[in-house]
Design a protein around this motif. Structure first.
Motif, mmCIF file in Angstrom:
data_model
loop_
_atom_site.group_PDB
_atom_site.id
_atom_site.type_symbol
_atom_site.label_atom_id
_atom_site.label_comp_id
_atom_site.label_asym_id
_atom_site.label_seq_id
_atom_site.Cartn_x
_atom_site.Cartn_y
_atom_site.Cartn_z
ATOM 1 N N TRP A 123 0.823 -1.216 0.000
ATOM 2 C CA TRP A 123 0.000 0.000 0.000
ATOM 3 C C TRP A 123 0.854 1.261 0.000
ATOM 4 O O TRP A 123 0.490 2.266 -0.629
ATOM 5 C CB TRP A 123 -0.951 -0.031 1.199
ATOM 6 C CG TRP A 123 -2.016 -1.064 1.003
ATOM 7 C CD1 TRP A 123 -2.111 -2.278 1.600
ATOM 8 C CD2 TRP A 123 -3.117 -0.969 0.090
ATOM 9 N NE1 TRP A 123 -3.212 -2.953 1.123
ATOM 10 C CE2 TRP A 123 -3.847 -2.176 0.198
ATOM 11 C CE3 TRP A 123 -3.571 0.010 -0.795
ATOM 12 C CZ2 TRP A 123 -4.987 -2.432 -0.538
ATOM 13 C CZ3 TRP A 123 -4.711 -0.238 -1.544
ATOM 14 C CH2 TRP A 123 -5.407 -1.442 -1.410
ATOM 15 N N MET A 124 1.978 1.243 0.686
ATOM 16 C CA MET A 124 2.888 2.377 0.623
ATOM 17 C C MET A 124 3.425 2.541 -0.799
ATOM 18 O O MET A 124 3.495 3.658 -1.343
ATOM 19 C CB MET A 124 4.039 2.163 1.613
ATOM 20 C CG MET A 124 5.084 3.266 1.649
ATOM 21 S SD MET A 124 6.390 3.085 0.399
ATOM 22 C CE MET A 124 7.160 1.552 0.911
ATOM 23 N N HIS A 125 3.780 1.413 -1.416
ATOM 24 C CA HIS A 125 4.337 1.429 -2.766
ATOM 25 C C HIS A 125 3.343 1.996 -3.774
ATOM 26 O O HIS A 125 3.692 2.836 -4.613
ATOM 27 C CB HIS A 125 4.729 -0.001 -3.146
ATOM 28 C CG HIS A 125 5.555 -0.110 -4.376
ATOM 29 N ND1 HIS A 125 5.832 -1.313 -4.980
ATOM 30 C CD2 HIS A 125 6.178 0.830 -5.140
ATOM 31 C CE1 HIS A 125 6.570 -1.123 -6.043
ATOM 32 N NE2 HIS A 125 6.794 0.171 -6.171
ATOM 33 N N ARG A 126 2.106 1.562 -3.694
ATOM 34 C CA ARG A 126 1.086 2.105 -4.601
ATOM 35 C C ARG A 126 0.895 3.600 -4.377
ATOM 36 O O ARG A 126 0.699 4.361 -5.326
ATOM 37 C CB ARG A 126 -0.247 1.375 -4.402
ATOM 38 C CG ARG A 126 -0.308 0.002 -5.037
ATOM 39 C CD ARG A 126 -1.735 -0.513 -5.137
ATOM 40 N NE ARG A 126 -2.547 0.286 -6.031
ATOM 41 C CZ ARG A 126 -3.836 0.039 -6.296
ATOM 42 N NH1 ARG A 126 -4.447 -0.989 -5.700
ATOM 43 N NH2 ARG A 126 -4.522 0.789 -7.127
ATOM 44 N N THR A 127 0.947 4.025 -3.132
ATOM 45 C CA THR A 127 0.739 5.436 -2.819
ATOM 46 C C THR A 127 1.822 6.316 -3.427
ATOM 47 O O THR A 127 1.525 7.370 -4.013
ATOM 48 C CB THR A 127 0.700 5.639 -1.295
ATOM 49 O OG1 THR A 127 -0.371 4.870 -0.736
ATOM 50 C CG2 THR A 127 0.501 7.114 -0.953
ATOM 51 N N ILE A 128 3.081 5.906 -3.331
ATOM 52 C CA ILE A 128 4.156 6.751 -3.836
ATOM 53 C C ILE A 128 4.281 6.672 -5.356
ATOM 54 O O ILE A 128 5.128 7.358 -5.941
ATOM 55 C CB ILE A 128 5.501 6.423 -3.166
ATOM 56 C CG1 ILE A 128 5.904 4.971 -3.393
ATOM 57 C CG2 ILE A 128 5.444 6.754 -1.687
ATOM 58 C CD1 ILE A 128 7.246 4.601 -2.759
ATOM 59 N N HIS A 129 3.474 5.865 -5.997
ATOM 60 C CA HIS A 129 3.390 5.898 -7.454
ATOM 61 C C HIS A 129 2.410 6.969 -7.934
ATOM 62 O O HIS A 129 2.301 7.205 -9.141
ATOM 63 C CB HIS A 129 2.976 4.532 -8.013
ATOM 64 C CG HIS A 129 4.137 3.677 -8.412
ATOM 65 N ND1 HIS A 129 4.596 3.598 -9.710
ATOM 66 C CD2 HIS A 129 4.954 2.887 -7.681
ATOM 67 C CE1 HIS A 129 5.631 2.780 -9.764
ATOM 68 N NE2 HIS A 129 5.877 2.339 -8.541
ATOM 69 N N HIS A 130 1.704 7.610 -7.017
ATOM 70 C CA HIS A 130 0.786 8.679 -7.403
ATOM 71 C C HIS A 130 1.590 9.816 -8.038
ATOM 72 O O HIS A 130 2.681 10.158 -7.563
ATOM 73 C CB HIS A 130 0.025 9.194 -6.179
ATOM 74 C CG HIS A 130 -1.110 10.107 -6.524
ATOM 75 N ND1 HIS A 130 -0.924 11.438 -6.845
ATOM 76 C CD2 HIS A 130 -2.438 9.877 -6.629
ATOM 77 C CE1 HIS A 130 -2.083 11.997 -7.109
ATOM 78 N NE2 HIS A 130 -3.025 11.073 -6.987
ATOM 79 N N LEU A 133 3.389 12.356 -5.922
ATOM 80 C CA LEU A 133 4.461 11.921 -5.029
ATOM 81 C C LEU A 133 5.644 11.295 -5.759
ATOM 82 O O LEU A 133 6.770 11.356 -5.269
ATOM 83 C CB LEU A 133 3.920 10.897 -4.011
ATOM 84 C CG LEU A 133 2.823 11.376 -3.065
ATOM 85 C CD1 LEU A 133 2.300 10.219 -2.228
ATOM 86 C CD2 LEU A 133 3.347 12.496 -2.172
ATOM 87 N N TYR A 134 5.375 10.686 -6.889
ATOM 88 C CA TYR A 134 6.393 9.871 -7.546
ATOM 89 C C TYR A 134 7.702 10.629 -7.779
ATOM 90 O O TYR A 134 8.785 10.142 -7.433
ATOM 91 C CB TYR A 134 5.862 9.344 -8.878
ATOM 92 C CG TYR A 134 6.905 8.565 -9.653
ATOM 93 C CD1 TYR A 134 7.186 7.248 -9.344
ATOM 94 C CD2 TYR A 134 7.627 9.170 -10.674
ATOM 95 C CE1 TYR A 134 8.161 6.533 -10.026
ATOM 96 C CE2 TYR A 134 8.606 8.466 -11.365
ATOM 97 C CZ TYR A 134 8.865 7.148 -11.038
ATOM 98 O OH TYR A 134 9.841 6.464 -11.709
ATOM 99 N N GLU A 159 11.614 8.163 0.863
ATOM 100 C CA GLU A 159 11.102 6.812 0.711
ATOM 101 C C GLU A 159 11.689 5.906 1.778
ATOM 102 O O GLU A 159 11.019 4.988 2.271
ATOM 103 C CB GLU A 159 11.403 6.251 -0.679
ATOM 104 C CG GLU A 159 10.841 4.851 -0.871
ATOM 105 C CD GLU A 159 10.951 4.330 -2.290
ATOM 106 O OE1 GLU A 159 10.531 3.172 -2.519
ATOM 107 O OE2 GLU A 159 11.433 5.064 -3.179
ATOM 108 N N TYR A 235 2.994 -4.620 -7.474
ATOM 109 C CA TYR A 235 3.469 -3.738 -6.404
ATOM 110 C C TYR A 235 3.961 -4.496 -5.176
ATOM 111 O O TYR A 235 4.695 -3.939 -4.366
ATOM 112 C CB TYR A 235 2.346 -2.779 -5.980
ATOM 113 C CG TYR A 235 1.943 -1.802 -7.057
ATOM 114 C CD1 TYR A 235 2.743 -0.695 -7.347
ATOM 115 C CD2 TYR A 235 0.775 -1.986 -7.786
ATOM 116 C CE1 TYR A 235 2.375 0.211 -8.344
ATOM 117 C CE2 TYR A 235 0.398 -1.088 -8.774
ATOM 118 C CZ TYR A 235 1.195 0.004 -9.052
ATOM 119 O OH TYR A 235 0.837 0.885 -10.032
#
Length: 372
Positions: A123-130, A133-134, A159, A235
């Motif tokens: 879930w953290m990984h998916r979030t920082i792909h926004h 944020l990316y 990260e 992810y």
């Protein structure tokens, strides 16, 4: 005997984490990327190697920062515990292997630690792909498209802080539930091992892995490698279940995995099928990369980046979604069409002739591009 001072304990934690990291990364790198690169060629996931010495150095530099951060968490989790055999202290970490059901319980709690870690990571990984944020958080890690063992800890400090979330959850778990210290050590060592395997660039699992009803839930090396190569999907790091449940697993993962083990045999039997197809091309693109001019043929509606990758030309890229600017270039001759959905380049930059290769198609018979 006086207890160790905080600086001494911190130094010990840094040494401990550093040793575990380099004891995994350096031997794996030497075996697969240096000494045995020819022997293991049939296990290489991405046929074209793009990683180079500059990438290795960047990965190690970022990794050292994360090792320091992880050592601090390690110090807090392990060295502030009394190591007692009961549950009357801040952490319920125990050392007596006969307590709480013995070995089966210790193994079960170790598995729980991996589940906690993997859930946080997904879930953290998916979030920082926004897109918001990316560029600021996750781009550094994705600059390693052709991953190596050293990619495992290549994180921007922001990260790195987010990656520490799993350690905080483990700390919380150890404050509520009895956890054998061996389970924590096994989780720490295993997390490094699985992280290195996921980024090593070579497949170490057998061809039948995904055919086993139990083992297929564990990710392979290719599973995470495909995430780096395609940017989206896959992810999870340790397990597949979150990707499957949330429908984020790359659709052709299992077929691509099977194809890896027949790729070399098929190439040997049908060499012509792996030659670049000779077909009418509308554009000749000349890319200047690190002072070297390389010419490629670009098909209609094909992005210049994909054309370069298809023809084995090494150009820098990361997200392939127009978010990070890694594949930025300047058009010095000819014309290209830039996808308006890209979010990296400003109107002023576009006016100066800057483009993103992952979002650009050719609009003239010849295009000259200076890659940043």
């Amino acid at each position: 005997m006086m207890s160790e001072s905080f600086p001494e304990r911190l130094a010990a934690a840094i040494l401990d984490q550093g040793l575990w990291y380099f004891l995994w990364t350096v031997p794996v790198f030497l075996i697969f990327w240096v000494v045995g690169r020819t022997y293991f060629a049939n296990r290489r996931i991405q046929p074209v190697q793009r990683a180079n010495r500059r990438q290795y150095m960047d990965e190690i530099r970022h990794s050292l920062v994360f090792v320091l951060m992880y050592a601090v968490a390690d110090l807090f989790l392990l060295h502030t515990s009394s190591g007692a055999d009961d549950t009357s202290h801040s952490f319920k970490i125990y050392t007596d292997s006969t307590l709480h059901g013995g070995l089966p319980y210790a193994v079960f709690t170790c598995f729980v630690l991996f589940v906690i870690d993997d859930t946080w990571f997904y879930w953290m990984h998916r979030t920082i792909h926004h897109p918001l944020l990316y560029r600021y958080v996750h781009k550094v890690h994705h600059e390693s498209v052709d991953t190596t063992p050293f990619t495992a800890y290549r994180f921007h400090p922001l990260e790195g802080l987010l990656e520490m979330g799993s350690a905080l959850l483990v700390i919380g778990y150890a404050a509520l539930v009895p956890v054998h210290i061996g389970a924590i050590v096994a989780w720490q060592v295993g997390s490094i091992a699985f992280n290195v395997i996921g980024h090593m660039g070579y497949e170490v699992y057998p061809a039948w892995w995904n055919n086993n009803g139990l083992l297929k839930w564990k990710t392979t090396s290719m599973h995470h490698n495909m995430h780096h190569e395609r940017f989206e999907g896959n992810y999870g790091l340790y397990f597949r279940w979150w990707d499957l449940l949330m429908k984020t697993e790359v659709a052709d993962y299992e077929t691509t995995y099977r194809a890896l083990f027949t790729r070399n045999q098929h190439q040997a039997e049908n060499p012509a099928s792996h030659q670049t197809a000779i077909a009418p091309m509308v554009t000749q693109a000349h890319l200047t990369v690190n002072g070297l001019i390389q010419s490629i043929a670009v098909e209609p509606a094909e992005t210049i980046l994909n054309a370069a990758l298809r023809q084995g030309v090494a150009v820098p890229f990361s997200c392939q979604k127009g978010r990070c600017g890694t594949c930025r270039a300047t058009c010095t001759n000819g014309a290209v069409s830039l996808n308006e959905s890209q979010t990296y380049l400003s109107a002023e930059a576009i006016q100066r002739g800057e483009v993103l290769l992952c979002q650009s198609t050719a609009s003239s018979e010849r295009v000259d591009l200076l890659v940043s």
